[in-house]
Design a protein around this motif. Structure first.
Motif, mmCIF file in Angstrom:
data_model
loop_
_atom_site.group_PDB
_atom_site.id
_atom_site.type_symbol
_atom_site.label_atom_id
_atom_site.label_comp_id
_atom_site.label_asym_id
_atom_site.label_seq_id
_atom_site.Cartn_x
_atom_site.Cartn_y
_atom_site.Cartn_z
ATOM 1 N N ALA A 1 0.833 -1.205 0.000
ATOM 2 C CA ALA A 1 0.000 0.000 0.000
ATOM 3 C C ALA A 1 0.868 1.256 0.000
ATOM 4 C CB ALA A 1 -0.935 -0.010 1.206
ATOM 5 N N GLY A 2 1.872 1.298 0.865
ATOM 6 C CA GLY A 2 2.746 2.458 0.919
ATOM 7 C C GLY A 2 3.518 2.661 -0.374
ATOM 8 N N LEU A 3 3.988 1.560 -0.964
ATOM 9 C CA LEU A 3 4.731 1.656 -2.223
ATOM 10 C C LEU A 3 3.830 2.092 -3.366
ATOM 11 C CD1 LEU A 3 6.916 -1.566 -1.916
ATOM 12 C CD2 LEU A 3 7.696 0.798 -1.658
ATOM 13 N N ALA A 4 2.589 1.582 -3.407
ATOM 14 C CA ALA A 4 1.652 1.989 -4.454
ATOM 15 C C ALA A 4 1.309 3.462 -4.326
ATOM 16 C CB ALA A 4 0.389 1.135 -4.381
ATOM 17 N N CYS A 5 1.173 3.931 -3.098
ATOM 18 C CA CYS A 5 0.913 5.349 -2.861
ATOM 19 C C CYS A 5 2.092 6.191 -3.326
ATOM 20 C CB CYS A 5 0.638 5.576 -1.367
ATOM 21 S SG CYS A 5 0.294 7.285 -0.910
ATOM 22 N N ARG B 1 13.239 13.635 14.652
ATOM 23 C CA ARG B 1 11.891 14.119 14.357
ATOM 24 C C ARG B 1 11.832 14.618 12.910
ATOM 25 N NH1 ARG B 1 7.807 15.506 17.599
ATOM 26 N NH2 ARG B 1 9.178 15.455 19.433
ATOM 27 N N LEU B 2 10.808 14.183 12.189
ATOM 28 C CA LEU B 2 10.624 14.606 10.804
ATOM 29 C C LEU B 2 9.268 15.279 10.674
ATOM 30 C CD1 LEU B 2 11.851 11.343 9.014
ATOM 31 C CD2 LEU B 2 13.171 13.439 9.408
ATOM 32 N N THR B 3 9.216 16.349 9.892
ATOM 33 C CA THR B 3 7.980 17.108 9.720
ATOM 34 C C THR B 3 7.616 17.174 8.239
ATOM 35 O OG1 THR B 3 8.475 18.458 11.669
ATOM 36 C CG2 THR B 3 6.826 19.311 10.149
ATOM 37 N N ALA B 4 6.332 17.129 7.949
ATOM 38 C CA ALA B 4 5.847 17.212 6.571
ATOM 39 C C ALA B 4 4.462 17.842 6.566
ATOM 40 C CB ALA B 4 5.799 15.828 5.945
ATOM 41 N N HIS B 5 3.991 18.239 5.385
ATOM 42 C CA HIS B 5 2.626 18.745 5.266
ATOM 43 C C HIS B 5 1.608 17.622 5.396
ATOM 44 C CE1 HIS B 5 5.008 21.780 2.910
ATOM 45 N NE2 HIS B 5 4.290 22.602 3.682
ATOM 46 N N VAL B 6 1.995 16.439 4.880
ATOM 47 C CA VAL B 6 1.060 15.307 4.812
ATOM 48 C C VAL B 6 1.732 14.060 5.374
ATOM 49 C CG1 VAL B 6 -0.212 13.775 3.259
ATOM 50 C CG2 VAL B 6 -0.162 16.233 2.810
ATOM 51 N N LEU B 7 0.993 13.356 6.228
ATOM 52 C CA LEU B 7 1.430 12.049 6.718
ATOM 53 C C LEU B 7 0.478 10.988 6.190
ATOM 54 C CD1 LEU B 7 2.188 12.806 10.493
ATOM 55 C CD2 LEU B 7 3.768 12.894 8.549
ATOM 56 N N VAL B 8 1.046 9.885 5.704
ATOM 57 C CA VAL B 8 0.250 8.747 5.259
ATOM 58 C C VAL B 8 0.654 7.544 6.098
ATOM 59 C CG1 VAL B 8 -0.400 7.248 3.335
ATOM 60 C CG2 VAL B 8 0.177 9.650 2.900
ATOM 61 N N ALA C 1 -5.228 6.680 -1.762
ATOM 62 C CA ALA C 1 -4.664 7.666 -0.846
ATOM 63 C C ALA C 1 -3.857 8.711 -1.603
ATOM 64 C CB ALA C 1 -3.791 6.977 0.199
ATOM 65 N N ALA C 2 -3.054 8.257 -2.563
ATOM 66 C CA ALA C 2 -2.259 9.192 -3.359
ATOM 67 C C ALA C 2 -3.152 10.136 -4.152
ATOM 68 C CB ALA C 2 -1.336 8.418 -4.297
ATOM 69 N N GLU C 3 -4.183 9.601 -4.767
ATOM 70 C CA GLU C 3 -5.057 10.450 -5.584
ATOM 71 C C GLU C 3 -5.859 11.421 -4.727
ATOM 72 O OE1 GLU C 3 -7.158 7.694 -8.089
ATOM 73 O OE2 GLU C 3 -5.419 7.492 -9.442
ATOM 74 N N SER C 4 -6.161 11.040 -3.499
ATOM 75 C CA SER C 4 -6.832 11.956 -2.575
ATOM 76 C C SER C 4 -5.922 13.125 -2.229
ATOM 77 C CB SER C 4 -7.259 11.212 -1.318
ATOM 78 O OG SER C 4 -7.939 12.062 -0.434
ATOM 79 N N ILE C 5 -4.638 12.820 -1.994
ATOM 80 C CA ILE C 5 -3.658 13.882 -1.708
ATOM 81 C C ILE C 5 -3.516 14.806 -2.908
ATOM 82 C CG2 ILE C 5 -1.221 14.338 -1.245
ATOM 83 C CD1 ILE C 5 -1.205 11.612 0.279
ATOM 84 N N LEU C 6 -3.368 14.225 -4.086
ATOM 85 C CA LEU C 6 -3.200 15.026 -5.307
ATOM 86 C C LEU C 6 -4.403 15.940 -5.537
ATOM 87 C CD1 LEU C 6 -1.738 12.253 -7.651
ATOM 88 C CD2 LEU C 6 -0.484 14.123 -6.549
#
Length: 419
Positions: A16-20, A241-248, A408-413
């Motif tokens: 799932a993570g790789l497909a995303c 600690r890592l920061t991002a706009h989006v976490l999946v 999940a990827a398409e929702s983010i996009l």
């Protein structure tokens, strides 16, 4: 939502993570994938042990899966097919259950074998048609009805249920009650009917490797275990600690709940146990799945993987996979019980088999209770910064993992207006 180009962190390098990640990369959006272990694929991994290719538990790939058809390059995977159907061990010998539409040469023997009646064989063809036309759930009028109810609605004989469907489907769904919802059974049965049951030449792990091969360098970060999520940042077990706009969160359901700070009692996941043996010769020729049609003993299924894919074993050797019960027994106890039981199938040659490994996978498939109902699949987006994907978000299958990751990827996009 916004036109800001987001930074994305994906937790988990399973399918799932790789497909995303691949879908995001194809749209020109970079991301980082954090994987706790030393390799990708999650439960879909292959290890090389003394020249044998050992998948993490017995797994097969269904080329008829709809999302996989769109996502994966089958030619590059070099799929090695099994015969459509199974050999069922009952009353001291093997009986054939085959797909006469794909192996018409098996029809005479199959009609004579006593696993099910002649009427059962015609019912199988009718159920095949209904599954391919997506009519199974419509016939049941409820996509949540259990698989057992679907089979009963076709009036299969008791012998057919006990000797074929029970051992076969309990091996597919890893649950003996056949309580898997109708909509999942329809998806999987149609995939069996539509395509081949196979393994990639280089093992099931080749699927994950193919997904990862198109990711930009530096995307994958192995041995990066996430301890906690705090807002839009993650705290690693290393203290970084890592920061991002989006976490999946692209993990199994239990890990996803823990990372979200939820204290939900863990549902009973579906586990599996697989034993691998090295043998000087194959005990059964041909790429067949062999089922225990007696309903007793420690053995569920047997498969000579090297008969389907010679690449799974060194030259002159055979790789045998046995799925078994006895989760609480030691490896030695289970191995001994398996050998003893299979002497009644194959005779004294079993004594020459060398035990290579036992895989106990406690969460081989997600709990049925956490799967969606079929008529309502939850959105991948949980909050403004958090998205979820994983097989448990869809059908609990390999195909579901691929589909969930893409969604999940398409929702983010879409949310970030990335074209």
């Amino acid at each position: 939502m916004t036109h800001t180009t987001p930074q994305v962190l994906i937790i988990g390098a399973g399918l799932a993570g790789l497909a995303c990640a691949r879908r995001l990369a194809n749209a020109g959006l970079g991301c980082k994938v954090l994987e706790a272990s030393d390799g990708i694929g999650g439960r879909v991994r292959t290890d090389c042990v003394e020249g044998f290719q050992l998948d993490r538990g017995f797994q097969v790939f269904l080329s008829g899966y709809p999302e996989a058809c769109k996502t994966l390059n089958y030619e590059a995977l070099n799929l090695m097919p099994f015969h459509p159907g199974a050999l069922i061990h009952h009353a001291g010998r093997f009986h054939m259950m085959s797909d006469p539409l794909r192996r018409p040469q098996d029809l005479p023997q199959m009609l004579l074998d006593p696993v099910g009646s002649l009427a059962d064989k015609f019912r199988m063809l009718r159920m095949r048609r209904d599954a391919l036309q997506q009519r199974l759930c419509a016939v049941m009028k409820d996509s949540r009805r259990p698989t057992r109810a679907v089979l009963q609605s076709y009036d299969f004989s008791d012998a057919m249920m006990r000797r074929f469907f029970q051992p076969f489907l309990s091996g597919v769904f890893l649950e003996a009650e056949l309580s898997t919802p109708c909509w999942i059974f329809e998806l999987v049965w149609a995939a069996f009917c539509r395509g081949a049951t196979a393994v990639p030449r280089d093992g099931m792990g080749a699927i994950a490797q193919q997904l990862a091969s198109s990711l930009p360098p530096g995307t994958l970060r192995l041995n990066h275990a996430v301890q906690q999520i705090q807002g839009s940042s993650v705290l690693l077990e290393s203290g970084e600690r890592l920061t991002a706009h989006v976490l999946v969160i692209a993990t199994d359901d239990e890990t996803a709940s823990r990372l979200q700070g939820e204290h939900i009692p863990s549902a009973s996941a579906r586990g599996s146990m697989t034993l691998y043996f090295d043998a000087p010769v194959a005990p059964q020729r041909g790429p067949w799945l062999m089922l225990n049609g007696e309903g007793d003993g420690v053995v569920r299924t047997v498969c000579v993987l090297s008969e389907a894919a010679p690449s799974y074993a060194p030259p002159g050797r055979a790789l045998i996979s046995v799925t078994a019960t006895g989760q609480d027994d030691t490896h030695e106890e289970v191995s001994g019980a398996v050998r003893l039981y299979l002497r009644s199938w194959f005779g004294s040659q079993v004594d020459e088999w060398r035990h290579l490994r036992t895989d106990r996978i406690h969460r081989a498939l997600p709990p049925i209770s956490v799967l969606p109902s079929g008529d309502h699949i939850a959105s991948p987006r949980v909050t403004e910064h958090l998205y979820l994907c994983g097989d448990y978000r869809e059908s609990g299958t390999l195909d579901g993992a691929l589909l969930s990751g893409r969604k999940a990827a398409e929702s983010i996009l879409s949310d970030y207006a990335v074209s």
